[in-house]
Design an enzyme around this catalytic site. Structure first.
Site, short mmCIF file in Angstrom:
data_model
loop_
_atom_site.label_atom_id
_atom_site.label_comp_id
_atom_site.label_asym_id
_atom_site.label_seq_id
_atom_site.Cartn_x
_atom_site.Cartn_y
_atom_site.Cartn_z
N LYS A 36 0.85 -1.19 0.00
CA LYS A 36 0.00 0.00 0.00
C LYS A 36 0.89 1.25 0.00
CE LYS A 36 -0.27 -0.30 5.03
NZ LYS A 36 -1.01 -0.96 6.12
N ARG A 135 -10.13 0.17 14.80
CA ARG A 135 -10.43 0.96 13.61
C ARG A 135 -11.65 0.44 12.87
NH1 ARG A 135 -4.51 1.29 10.72
NH2 ARG A 135 -5.08 -0.85 10.26
N TYR A 263 16.92 30.45 7.82
CA TYR A 263 15.70 31.18 8.18
C TYR A 263 15.55 31.26 9.70
CZ TYR A 263 13.94 31.07 3.39
OH TYR A 263 13.76 31.26 2.06
C1 PLP Z 1 -0.24 -1.99 6.75
C2 PLP Z 1 -0.81 -3.25 7.24
C3 PLP Z 1 0.00 -4.37 7.44
C4 PLP Z 1 1.52 -4.33 7.30
O1 PLP Z 1 2.10 -3.75 8.44
P1 PLP Z 1 3.71 -3.75 8.61
O2 PLP Z 1 3.91 -3.37 10.02
O3 PLP Z 1 4.26 -2.74 7.65
O4 PLP Z 1 4.17 -5.11 8.30
C5 PLP Z 1 -0.61 -5.56 7.79
N1 PLP Z 1 -1.95 -5.63 7.97
C6 PLP Z 1 -2.77 -4.56 7.81
C7 PLP Z 1 -4.22 -4.72 8.03
C8 PLP Z 1 -2.22 -3.34 7.46
O5 PLP Z 1 -3.03 -2.28 7.31
#
Ligand code: PLP
Length: 371
Positions: A36, A135, A263
Protein backbone atom coordinates in the site's frame (compact mmCIF):
# COMPACT_ATOMS: atom_id res chain seq x y z
CA UNK A 1 16.21 13.71 -18.15
CA UNK A 2 18.90 13.21 -15.53
CA UNK A 3 18.65 14.88 -12.21
CA UNK A 4 21.85 15.40 -10.36
CA UNK A 5 20.87 16.95 -7.08
CA UNK A 6 19.20 13.96 -5.43
CA UNK A 7 19.25 10.23 -5.96
CA UNK A 8 16.67 7.99 -4.35
CA UNK A 9 17.95 4.50 -5.01
CA UNK A 10 15.79 1.42 -4.58
CA UNK A 11 17.36 -2.02 -4.80
CA UNK A 12 15.00 -4.57 -6.28
CA UNK A 13 17.55 -7.27 -5.36
CA UNK A 14 17.46 -6.41 -1.69
CA UNK A 15 13.68 -6.27 -1.79
CA UNK A 16 13.68 -9.72 -3.34
CA UNK A 17 16.14 -11.11 -0.78
CA UNK A 18 14.11 -9.72 2.11
CA UNK A 19 10.93 -11.29 0.78
CA UNK A 20 12.68 -14.62 0.15
CA UNK A 21 13.93 -14.60 3.72
CA UNK A 22 10.44 -13.90 5.10
CA UNK A 23 8.94 -16.44 2.70
CA UNK A 24 11.28 -19.10 4.10
CA UNK A 25 10.66 -18.07 7.69
CA UNK A 26 6.87 -18.25 7.53
CA UNK A 27 6.61 -21.49 5.56
CA UNK A 28 4.11 -23.10 5.10
CA UNK A 29 1.96 -19.97 5.54
CA UNK A 30 0.99 -17.93 2.55
CA UNK A 31 2.62 -14.52 2.28
CA UNK A 32 0.93 -11.19 1.62
CA UNK A 33 3.56 -8.59 0.71
CA UNK A 34 2.03 -5.28 1.77
CA UNK A 35 2.53 -2.65 -0.95
CA UNK A 36 0.00 0.00 0.00
CA UNK A 37 0.97 3.70 -0.18
CA UNK A 38 2.96 3.14 -3.36
CA UNK A 39 4.93 0.32 -1.73
CA UNK A 40 5.72 2.46 1.33
CA UNK A 41 7.12 5.08 -1.04
CA UNK A 42 9.37 2.65 -2.91
CA UNK A 43 7.26 2.48 -6.08
CA UNK A 44 4.48 -0.08 -6.51
CA UNK A 45 4.67 -0.50 -10.26
CA UNK A 46 8.39 -1.19 -10.35
CA UNK A 47 8.52 -3.53 -7.37
CA UNK A 48 5.32 -5.55 -7.73
CA UNK A 49 6.82 -7.97 -10.29
CA UNK A 50 9.75 -8.55 -7.91
CA UNK A 51 7.38 -9.30 -5.04
CA UNK A 52 5.57 -11.90 -7.11
CA UNK A 53 8.83 -13.42 -8.39
CA UNK A 54 10.06 -13.68 -4.79
CA UNK A 55 7.02 -15.68 -3.78
CA UNK A 56 4.21 -13.32 -2.75
CA UNK A 57 0.88 -15.13 -2.79
CA UNK A 58 -0.92 -11.87 -2.11
CA UNK A 59 -0.16 -8.21 -2.55
CA UNK A 60 -1.77 -5.99 0.09
CA UNK A 61 -3.17 -2.70 -1.24
CA UNK A 62 -5.62 -0.05 -0.08
CA UNK A 63 -6.91 1.78 -3.16
CA UNK A 64 -8.39 0.81 -6.50
CA UNK A 65 -5.68 2.66 -8.46
CA UNK A 66 -3.10 0.48 -6.66
CA UNK A 67 -5.02 -2.63 -7.63
CA UNK A 68 -5.29 -1.37 -11.20
CA UNK A 69 -1.51 -1.05 -11.43
CA UNK A 70 -1.11 -4.72 -10.45
CA UNK A 71 -3.85 -5.92 -12.76
CA UNK A 72 -2.42 -3.92 -15.68
CA UNK A 73 0.92 -5.61 -15.08
CA UNK A 74 -0.88 -8.92 -15.59
CA UNK A 75 0.67 -10.42 -12.46
CA UNK A 76 -0.66 -13.72 -11.23
CA UNK A 77 -1.23 -12.74 -7.61
CA UNK A 78 -4.16 -12.38 -5.27
CA UNK A 79 -5.01 -8.90 -3.97
CA UNK A 80 -6.10 -8.16 -0.44
CA UNK A 81 -7.51 -4.76 0.50
CA UNK A 82 -6.11 -3.73 3.87
CA UNK A 83 -8.92 -1.44 4.87
CA UNK A 84 -12.67 -1.25 4.57
CA UNK A 85 -13.73 -0.36 1.05
CA UNK A 86 -16.18 2.36 0.11
CA UNK A 87 -19.24 1.17 -1.76
CA UNK A 88 -18.02 3.17 -4.77
CA UNK A 89 -14.75 1.26 -4.66
CA UNK A 90 -16.55 -2.05 -4.37
CA UNK A 91 -18.49 -1.54 -7.59
CA UNK A 92 -15.30 -1.20 -9.59
CA UNK A 93 -13.52 -3.91 -7.63
CA UNK A 94 -16.24 -6.45 -8.34
CA UNK A 95 -16.45 -5.46 -11.99
CA UNK A 96 -12.82 -5.76 -12.92
CA UNK A 97 -10.20 -5.73 -10.17
CA UNK A 98 -10.94 -8.91 -8.29
CA UNK A 99 -9.77 -7.67 -4.90
CA UNK A 100 -10.38 -9.82 -1.84
CA UNK A 101 -12.15 -7.39 0.46
CA UNK A 102 -12.16 -7.35 4.22
CA UNK A 103 -15.56 -6.93 5.82
CA UNK A 104 -16.21 -5.58 9.26
CA UNK A 105 -19.89 -4.72 9.18
CA UNK A 106 -23.17 -6.39 8.30
CA UNK A 107 -23.83 -3.53 5.93
CA UNK A 108 -20.72 -4.19 3.85
CA UNK A 109 -21.30 -7.94 4.00
CA UNK A 110 -24.85 -7.53 2.68
CA UNK A 111 -23.69 -5.16 -0.03
CA UNK A 112 -21.07 -7.61 -1.26
CA UNK A 113 -23.36 -10.58 -1.02
CA UNK A 114 -26.07 -8.87 -3.08
CA UNK A 115 -23.50 -7.83 -5.66
CA UNK A 116 -22.28 -11.43 -5.80
CA UNK A 117 -25.81 -12.77 -6.27
CA UNK A 118 -26.44 -10.26 -9.07
CA UNK A 119 -23.22 -11.27 -10.75
CA UNK A 120 -23.88 -14.96 -10.30
CA UNK A 121 -20.61 -15.51 -8.45
CA UNK A 122 -19.39 -15.72 -4.90
CA UNK A 123 -17.17 -12.81 -3.92
CA UNK A 124 -14.12 -13.76 -1.84
CA UNK A 125 -13.96 -11.88 1.48
CA UNK A 126 -11.99 -11.83 4.74
CA UNK A 127 -13.87 -11.28 7.98
CA UNK A 128 -12.14 -8.64 10.07
CA UNK A 129 -12.23 -9.17 13.83
CA UNK A 130 -11.44 -6.16 16.01
CA UNK A 131 -9.36 -7.54 18.84
CA UNK A 132 -7.95 -4.20 19.92
CA UNK A 133 -6.94 -2.07 16.97
CA UNK A 134 -10.23 -0.23 17.19
CA UNK A 135 -10.43 0.96 13.61
CA UNK A 136 -12.91 -1.47 12.11
CA UNK A 137 -14.30 -4.98 12.27
CA UNK A 138 -16.56 -7.18 14.39
CA UNK A 139 -15.93 -7.90 18.05
CA UNK A 140 -15.40 -11.57 18.83
CA UNK A 141 -18.57 -11.58 20.96
CA UNK A 142 -20.80 -10.39 18.09
CA UNK A 143 -21.63 -14.02 17.52
CA UNK A 144 -25.05 -13.53 15.91
CA UNK A 145 -23.67 -11.02 13.43
CA UNK A 146 -20.74 -13.27 12.58
CA UNK A 147 -23.03 -16.21 11.97
CA UNK A 148 -25.27 -14.07 9.79
CA UNK A 149 -22.29 -13.07 7.66
CA UNK A 150 -21.37 -16.72 7.25
CA UNK A 151 -24.89 -17.47 6.03
CA UNK A 152 -24.82 -14.96 3.16
CA UNK A 153 -24.91 -16.72 -0.18
CA UNK A 154 -23.17 -14.15 -2.43
CA UNK A 155 -19.85 -14.18 -0.58
CA UNK A 156 -17.20 -16.79 -0.02
CA UNK A 157 -15.33 -16.45 3.28
CA UNK A 158 -11.73 -17.16 2.37
CA UNK A 159 -10.12 -15.45 5.36
CA UNK A 160 -10.56 -14.44 8.98
CA UNK A 161 -8.20 -11.75 10.18
CA UNK A 162 -7.24 -9.29 12.86
CA UNK A 163 -4.62 -6.55 13.12
CA UNK A 164 -2.27 -5.93 16.04
CA UNK A 165 -2.11 -2.51 17.68
CA UNK A 166 1.22 -2.80 19.45
CA UNK A 167 3.18 -5.80 18.27
CA UNK A 168 6.12 -3.41 17.86
CA UNK A 169 6.08 -2.39 21.53
CA UNK A 170 8.40 -3.54 24.25
CA UNK A 171 5.62 -5.42 25.95
CA UNK A 172 3.77 -8.10 24.00
CA UNK A 173 1.01 -8.66 26.59
CA UNK A 174 -1.57 -6.73 24.59
CA UNK A 175 -0.66 -8.65 21.43
CA UNK A 176 -1.11 -11.94 23.31
CA UNK A 177 -4.54 -10.76 24.48
CA UNK A 178 -5.43 -9.90 20.91
CA UNK A 179 -4.35 -13.36 19.76
CA UNK A 180 -6.50 -15.01 22.46
CA UNK A 181 -9.49 -12.91 21.46
CA UNK A 182 -8.92 -13.80 17.81
CA UNK A 183 -8.87 -17.51 18.70
CA UNK A 184 -12.30 -17.06 20.32
CA UNK A 185 -13.76 -15.65 17.11
CA UNK A 186 -12.05 -18.34 15.07
CA UNK A 187 -13.58 -20.99 17.30
CA UNK A 188 -17.08 -19.50 16.89
CA UNK A 189 -16.68 -19.42 13.11
CA UNK A 190 -15.13 -22.86 12.80
CA UNK A 191 -18.36 -24.67 12.01
CA UNK A 192 -19.57 -22.05 9.56
CA UNK A 193 -16.59 -21.66 7.24
CA UNK A 194 -14.57 -23.97 5.04
CA UNK A 195 -11.71 -25.59 6.95
CA UNK A 196 -9.31 -24.21 4.35
CA UNK A 197 -10.08 -20.64 5.40
CA UNK A 198 -6.94 -18.51 5.78
CA UNK A 199 -6.63 -17.13 9.28
CA UNK A 200 -4.22 -14.21 9.57
CA UNK A 201 -3.04 -11.85 12.25
CA UNK A 202 0.68 -11.15 11.79
CA UNK A 203 2.24 -7.92 10.49
CA UNK A 204 6.01 -7.38 10.23
CA UNK A 205 6.81 -6.93 13.90
CA UNK A 206 4.74 -9.95 14.89
CA UNK A 207 6.26 -12.06 12.12
CA UNK A 208 9.72 -11.23 13.39
CA UNK A 209 8.85 -11.71 17.06
CA UNK A 210 5.88 -14.00 17.64
CA UNK A 211 5.22 -17.52 16.41
CA UNK A 212 2.70 -17.75 13.59
CA UNK A 213 2.17 -21.49 13.80
CA UNK A 214 -1.58 -21.51 14.01
CA UNK A 215 -2.26 -19.12 11.13
CA UNK A 216 -2.10 -19.69 7.40
CA UNK A 217 -1.22 -16.24 6.03
CA UNK A 218 0.97 -13.34 7.17
CA UNK A 219 0.76 -9.72 6.00
CA UNK A 220 4.22 -8.21 5.92
CA UNK A 221 5.07 -4.65 4.85
CA UNK A 222 7.92 -2.87 6.67
CA UNK A 223 10.17 -5.93 6.94
CA UNK A 224 10.12 -6.42 3.16
CA UNK A 225 11.61 -2.94 2.75
CA UNK A 226 14.23 -3.72 5.38
CA UNK A 227 13.14 -1.02 7.78
CA UNK A 228 13.13 -1.89 11.44
CA UNK A 229 9.78 -3.12 12.59
CA UNK A 230 10.15 -2.21 16.24
CA UNK A 231 12.14 0.30 18.25
CA UNK A 232 12.58 -2.32 20.91
CA UNK A 233 13.69 -5.15 18.73
CA UNK A 234 16.40 -5.43 16.08
CA UNK A 235 15.47 -6.89 12.72
CA UNK A 236 17.19 -10.14 11.79
CA UNK A 237 20.43 -9.21 9.98
CA UNK A 238 19.13 -10.84 6.79
CA UNK A 239 16.72 -7.94 6.31
CA UNK A 240 18.48 -5.09 4.52
CA UNK A 241 17.18 -1.57 3.81
CA UNK A 242 15.97 -1.35 0.23
CA UNK A 243 16.10 2.43 -0.21
CA UNK A 244 18.96 4.89 0.13
CA UNK A 245 19.07 8.62 -0.57
CA UNK A 246 22.04 10.68 -1.73
CA UNK A 247 22.83 14.22 -2.76
CA UNK A 248 26.00 16.24 -3.38
CA UNK A 249 27.76 19.25 -1.91
CA UNK A 250 26.62 22.46 -3.65
CA UNK A 251 29.06 24.77 -1.90
CA UNK A 252 31.66 24.70 0.88
CA UNK A 253 32.07 27.94 2.83
CA UNK A 254 34.27 29.20 5.61
CA UNK A 255 31.94 30.84 8.10
CA UNK A 256 33.49 32.85 10.95
CA UNK A 257 32.46 32.40 14.56
CA UNK A 258 29.31 34.32 15.52
CA UNK A 259 27.44 34.21 12.18
CA UNK A 260 23.86 33.01 11.94
CA UNK A 261 22.68 30.46 9.41
CA UNK A 262 19.27 29.90 7.81
CA UNK A 263 15.70 31.18 8.18
CA UNK A 264 14.93 32.59 11.58
CA UNK A 265 18.67 32.91 12.30
CA UNK A 266 18.24 30.06 14.76
CA UNK A 267 21.80 28.74 14.56
CA UNK A 268 24.91 30.75 15.39
CA UNK A 269 28.40 29.39 14.69
CA UNK A 270 30.22 28.83 17.97
CA UNK A 271 33.64 28.66 16.27
CA UNK A 272 35.18 29.42 12.89
CA UNK A 273 33.39 26.79 10.84
CA UNK A 274 33.24 25.04 7.53
CA UNK A 275 29.66 24.83 6.33
CA UNK A 276 28.45 22.84 3.34
CA UNK A 277 25.22 23.72 1.52
CA UNK A 278 23.29 20.79 0.08
CA UNK A 279 20.88 21.21 -2.86
CA UNK A 280 17.94 19.50 -1.13
CA UNK A 281 15.38 20.56 1.45
CA UNK A 282 11.85 19.74 2.47
CA UNK A 283 10.80 20.29 -1.15
CA UNK A 284 12.75 17.12 -1.92
CA UNK A 285 11.27 15.37 1.10
CA UNK A 286 14.08 15.98 3.59
CA UNK A 287 12.07 16.68 6.76
CA UNK A 288 11.97 20.32 7.78
CA UNK A 289 11.84 19.26 11.41
CA UNK A 290 15.41 17.94 11.16
CA UNK A 291 16.41 21.52 11.93
CA UNK A 292 19.51 21.35 14.15
CA UNK A 293 18.92 17.58 14.53
CA UNK A 294 19.55 15.82 11.24
CA UNK A 295 22.80 14.06 10.39
CA UNK A 296 24.28 13.43 6.94
CA UNK A 297 27.35 11.47 5.87
CA UNK A 298 30.20 13.12 3.98
CA UNK A 299 33.55 11.36 3.42
CA UNK A 300 32.29 8.71 5.84
CA UNK A 301 31.82 11.24 8.68
CA UNK A 302 28.60 12.16 10.46
CA UNK A 303 27.86 15.85 9.94
CA UNK A 304 25.08 17.70 11.79
CA UNK A 305 22.43 19.77 10.06
CA UNK A 306 22.72 23.37 11.28
CA UNK A 307 19.95 25.93 11.00
CA UNK A 308 16.52 25.48 9.46
CA UNK A 309 16.07 23.12 6.54
CA UNK A 310 14.86 25.32 3.65
CA UNK A 311 12.60 24.28 0.81
CA UNK A 312 15.52 23.30 -1.45
CA UNK A 313 18.68 23.88 0.61
CA UNK A 314 20.09 22.34 3.79
CA UNK A 315 23.26 23.43 5.59
CA UNK A 316 25.57 21.06 7.45
CA UNK A 317 28.63 21.59 9.63
CA UNK A 318 31.70 19.86 8.16
CA UNK A 319 34.33 21.55 10.32
CA UNK A 320 35.35 18.27 11.95
CA UNK A 321 36.01 16.36 8.74
CA UNK A 322 39.82 15.97 8.64
CA UNK A 323 40.07 15.88 4.84
CA UNK A 324 39.07 18.46 2.25
CA UNK A 325 35.45 18.47 1.12
CA UNK A 326 34.77 19.71 -2.38
CA UNK A 327 31.97 21.03 -4.50
CA UNK A 328 30.14 17.97 -5.89
CA UNK A 329 31.26 15.45 -3.24
CA UNK A 330 28.76 12.73 -2.42
CA UNK A 331 26.47 13.20 0.59
CA UNK A 332 24.42 10.34 2.03
CA UNK A 333 21.13 11.39 3.61
CA UNK A 334 19.96 7.84 4.23
CA UNK A 335 22.14 4.78 3.76
CA UNK A 336 25.78 3.87 4.30
CA UNK A 337 29.05 5.58 3.49
CA UNK A 338 32.35 4.14 4.67
CA UNK A 339 31.63 2.46 7.97
CA UNK A 340 28.84 4.83 8.97
CA UNK A 341 25.12 4.40 8.42
CA UNK A 342 22.06 6.60 8.71
CA UNK A 343 18.87 4.62 8.85
CA UNK A 344 15.31 5.70 8.28
CA UNK A 345 14.71 4.80 11.91
CA UNK A 346 17.42 7.15 13.13
CA UNK A 347 15.94 10.07 11.20
CA UNK A 348 12.44 9.11 12.25
CA UNK A 349 13.49 9.09 15.92
CA UNK A 350 14.94 12.55 15.47
CA UNK A 351 11.72 14.04 14.28
CA UNK A 352 9.38 11.89 16.30
CA UNK A 353 7.78 10.03 13.46
CA UNK A 354 7.89 6.56 11.97
CA UNK A 355 10.30 5.44 9.28
CA UNK A 356 7.43 4.95 6.85
CA UNK A 357 6.74 8.65 6.83
CA UNK A 358 10.27 9.36 5.66
CA UNK A 359 10.09 6.61 3.04
CA UNK A 360 6.94 8.21 1.79
CA UNK A 361 8.49 11.63 1.55
CA UNK A 362 11.21 10.25 -0.65
CA UNK A 363 8.75 8.27 -2.71
CA UNK A 364 6.21 11.04 -2.87
CA UNK A 365 8.62 13.20 -4.75
CA UNK A 366 8.78 10.45 -7.39
CA UNK A 367 12.51 10.65 -7.60
CA UNK A 368 13.23 6.98 -7.29
CA UNK A 369 15.62 5.20 -9.62
CA UNK A 370 15.91 1.45 -9.50
CA UNK A 371 19.11 -0.57 -9.45
C1 PLP B 1 -0.24 -1.99 6.75
C2 PLP B 1 -0.81 -3.25 7.24
C3 PLP B 1 0.00 -4.37 7.44
C4 PLP B 1 1.52 -4.33 7.30
O1 PLP B 1 2.10 -3.75 8.44
P1 PLP B 1 3.71 -3.75 8.61
O2 PLP B 1 3.91 -3.37 10.02
O3 PLP B 1 4.26 -2.74 7.65
O4 PLP B 1 4.17 -5.11 8.30
C5 PLP B 1 -0.61 -5.56 7.79
N1 PLP B 1 -1.95 -5.63 7.97
C6 PLP B 1 -2.77 -4.56 7.81
C7 PLP B 1 -4.22 -4.72 8.03
C8 PLP B 1 -2.22 -3.34 7.46
O5 PLP B 1 -3.03 -2.28 7.31
Amino acid sequence: MNQHHIEVIVSADKFKNNISYIRERVQPSELCVVMKANAYGHGLKDLAPTAVAAGADYIGICTNPEATIIRDLGLDVKLLRLRMALSQELQESIESLNIEEQIGSIEAANYLSEAGINKGKKIPVHINIDTGMGRSGFYSNQIDELKRVCGLSGIDIVGIMTHFASSDGEDLDFTRKQIEDFYKAREVLKDYVDHKVLTHTHNSAATVRVSNESNRLVRVGAACYGVRTSQDFENPPELEPVMSVKTRVAQVRQVPKGKTIGYGSLFTTQRDSLIASLPVGFGEGYPRSLFNKGIVLIKGYRCPVVGRVSLNITTVDITDIPEPVEWGDEVVLIGTQGSEEITFEELADKFASVHTEINLMAGFMNQVSYV
